[in-house]
Design a protein around this motif. Structure first.
Motif, PDB file in Angstrom:
ATOM      1  N   TYR A   1       8.724   4.015  -0.416  1.00  0.00           N
ATOM      2  CA  TYR A   1       8.123   2.801   0.139  1.00  0.00           C
ATOM      3  C   TYR A   1       9.173   1.729   0.346  1.00  0.00           C
ATOM      4  O   TYR A   1       9.958   1.432  -0.551  1.00  0.00           O
ATOM      5  N   GLN A   2       9.199   1.149   1.534  1.00  0.00           N
ATOM      6  CA  GLN A   2      10.104   0.057   1.859  1.00  0.00           C
ATOM      7  C   GLN A   2       9.263  -1.194   2.122  1.00  0.00           C
ATOM      8  O   GLN A   2       8.504  -1.236   3.082  1.00  0.00           O
ATOM      9  N   CYS A   3       9.388  -2.181   1.269  1.00  0.00           N
ATOM     10  CA  CYS A   3       8.599  -3.412   1.431  1.00  0.00           C
ATOM     11  C   CYS A   3       9.118  -4.190   2.632  1.00  0.00           C
ATOM     12  O   CYS A   3      10.273  -4.628   2.656  1.00  0.00           O
TER      13      CYS A   3
ATOM     14  N   GLY B   1      -1.509   3.317   1.889  1.00  0.00           N
ATOM     15  CA  GLY B   1      -0.773   3.613   0.687  1.00  0.00           C
ATOM     16  C   GLY B   1      -1.544   4.432  -0.361  1.00  0.00           C
ATOM     17  O   GLY B   1      -2.326   5.302  -0.029  1.00  0.00           O
TER      18      GLY B   1
ATOM     19  N   LEU C   1       6.794   9.102   4.028  1.00  0.00           N
ATOM     20  CA  LEU C   1       7.763   8.141   3.490  1.00  0.00           C
ATOM     21  C   LEU C   1       8.917   8.883   2.814  1.00  0.00           C
ATOM     22  O   LEU C   1       9.078   8.821   1.591  1.00  0.00           O
TER      23      LEU C   1
ATOM     24  N   ARG D   1       3.099  -8.980   0.032  1.00  0.00           N
ATOM     25  CA  ARG D   1       2.022  -8.068  -0.365  1.00  0.00           C
ATOM     26  C   ARG D   1       0.715  -8.837  -0.504  1.00  0.00           C
ATOM     27  O   ARG D   1       0.007  -8.734  -1.508  1.00  0.00           O
TER      28      ARG D   1
ATOM     29  N   ARG E   1       7.014  10.157  -2.098  1.00  0.00           N
ATOM     30  CA  ARG E   1       8.017  10.165  -1.018  1.00  0.00           C
ATOM     31  C   ARG E   1       7.805  11.400  -0.149  1.00  0.00           C
ATOM     32  O   ARG E   1       8.725  12.215   0.033  1.00  0.00           O
TER      33      ARG E   1
ATOM     34  N   ALA F   1       1.320   5.911   5.859  1.00  0.00           N
ATOM     35  CA  ALA F   1       0.972   5.066   4.717  1.00  0.00           C
ATOM     36  C   ALA F   1       0.498   3.686   5.140  1.00  0.00           C
ATOM     37  O   ALA F   1      -0.150   2.983   4.359  1.00  0.00           O
TER      38      ALA F   1
ATOM     39  N   ASP G   1      -0.541  -1.023   1.145  1.00  0.00           N
ATOM     40  CA  ASP G   1       0.302  -0.076   1.889  1.00  0.00           C
ATOM     41  C   ASP G   1       1.409   0.487   1.000  1.00  0.00           C
ATOM     42  O   ASP G   1       2.278   1.231   1.459  1.00  0.00           O
ATOM     43  N   VAL G   2       1.376   0.151  -0.292  1.00  0.00           N
ATOM     44  CA  VAL G   2       2.375   0.637  -1.242  1.00  0.00           C
ATOM     45  C   VAL G   2       2.016   2.068  -1.648  1.00  0.00           C
ATOM     46  O   VAL G   2       0.847   2.387  -1.891  1.00  0.00           O
ATOM     47  N   CYS G   3       3.030   2.941  -1.714  1.00  0.00           N
ATOM     48  CA  CYS G   3       2.818   4.307  -2.189  1.00  0.00           C
ATOM     49  C   CYS G   3       3.963   4.696  -3.104  1.00  0.00           C
ATOM     50  O   CYS G   3       5.118   4.312  -2.882  1.00  0.00           O
ATOM     51  N   ASN G   4       3.653   5.460  -4.153  1.00  0.00           N
ATOM     52  CA  ASN G   4       4.662   5.872  -5.123  1.00  0.00           C
ATOM     53  C   ASN G   4       5.164   7.298  -4.884  1.00  0.00           C
ATOM     54  O   ASN G   4       5.955   7.813  -5.675  1.00  0.00           O
TER      55      ASN G   4
END
Length: 322
Positions: free
Chosen positions: A33-35, A67, A29, A39, A24, A318, A19-22
């Motif tokens: 990305y806000q953890c 993500g 987002l 993970r 914005r 995401a 679900d991580v994305c680089n």
């Protein structure tokens, strides 16, 4: 074959691997990305069990999402796993294209057959304003490389009030020679974007009418196709698709299920909750997993109820790759 109580059959699995994305993107987002937890994403072994179970129940298409899936270093191995699973005929990825020039060859070698790139503008200034990155030229270079490798390419572009007219007019010139499908997607309301949605949502129906008036003809969908209404024109190498989730009977042709990066089955992008498959994935019992999938499918609703303002558990796109 996976079939629900409304007679819909499910040939298509959208599998999130992170679900991580680089990026914005303003509609997904905007703060990056806000953890919000660990993970502990699905392992290759768990993915193998999942894909084999779905394939044994008639799934023929896997789309790997995030993500941003290219942030996982083992993405080529995951593609290869899916491509080598008996019954799986098509393996696709949805990506923002950030790493496309460096990675597309390894994806092709692993067995990738189709690629969807999120690209909301062909204007570098608009692209930067929407995504927070000045990477349009990189993405376009990667698209050309993918086409040279024989990969089917589609472009996902979210319809946004300030940008969509410019996107459509520039895209029409681009599509004359570029053999890709541009899919224009209505902005969807999620749990955290209501003010943005209210300010930026526009319908795809006027675009459809414009295309029909300009000689574009609608194409019949195949069994594993996504929800887009696609159009072709004899003067264009490319095609245009419209995804209009607020239109009447949008869910009637639903043919896809989603599994999150932590192993939860989402019967709809806007379902109230994910249904945990992880214990069965870790157990590795494909028969038991298939029985559970058949049973859980009985809970699938007739519609997403987006038109009534219902967004379920989806806080942002995401979470499940859309």
């Amino acid at each position: 074959m996976l079939e629900d109580k409304f007679g819909r059959r499910f040939h298509y699995l959208r599998l999130s691997i992170t679900d991580v994305c680089n990026f914005r993107c303003t509609y997904c987002l905007p703060d990056g990305y806000q953890c919000s937890g660990d993970r502990d994403f699905l392992s290759q072994e768990e993915i193998a069990v999942l894909v084999n179970a779905f394939a044994g129940l008639g799934t023929s298409k896997i789309r790997i999402t995030g993500g941003e899936p290219s942030l996982r270093k083992d993405l080529p191995q995951i593609i290869e796993q899916c491509a080598n699973t008996p019954g799986i005929e098509k393996v696709a990825i949805t990506s923002n294209g950030f790493k496309l020039p460096q990675m597309v060859q390894s994806w092709a070698d692993a067995g990738l057959t189709a690629l969807n790139i999120s690209m909301d503008s062909l204007d570098p200034r608009h692209f930067h304003a929407i995504t927070g990155h000045n990477k349009l030229e990189t993405v376009l270079q990667g698209i050309d490389m993918a086409l040279e490798l024989g990969i089917q390419v589609k472009i996902n572009s979210v319809l946004l009030k300030p940008y969509s007219d410019t996107m459509l007019s520039t895209a029409l010139d681009w599509l004359r020679d570029k053999p890709v499908t541009l899919r224009m997607i209505e902005l969807m309301q999620t749990g955290d974007n209501q003010p943005f949605f209210n300010d930026n949502h526009i319908s795809g129906q006027p675009i459809k009418q414009r295309l029909l008036e300009q000689g574009w003809g609608q194409i019949l969908r195949d069994k594993s196709a996504g929800p887009a209404q696609e159009f072709s024109h004899p003067d264009y190498n490319g095609r245009i698709g419209l995804i209009m989730p607020y239109s009447k009977d949008f869910c009637k042709s639903c043919n896809r299920l989603r599994v999150s990066s932590r192993g939860k089955l989402h019967l709809c992008l806007f379902a109230e909750q994910g249904l945990d498959l992880r214990p069965l994935l870790q157990e590795g019992n494909i028969d038991a997993l298939q029985q559970e999938l058949v049973a859980l499918l009985g809970q699938k609703e007739a519609s997403h109820w987006l038109d009534k303002g219902y967004t379920g558990a989806t806080q942002h796109l995401a979470m499940l790759g859309g």
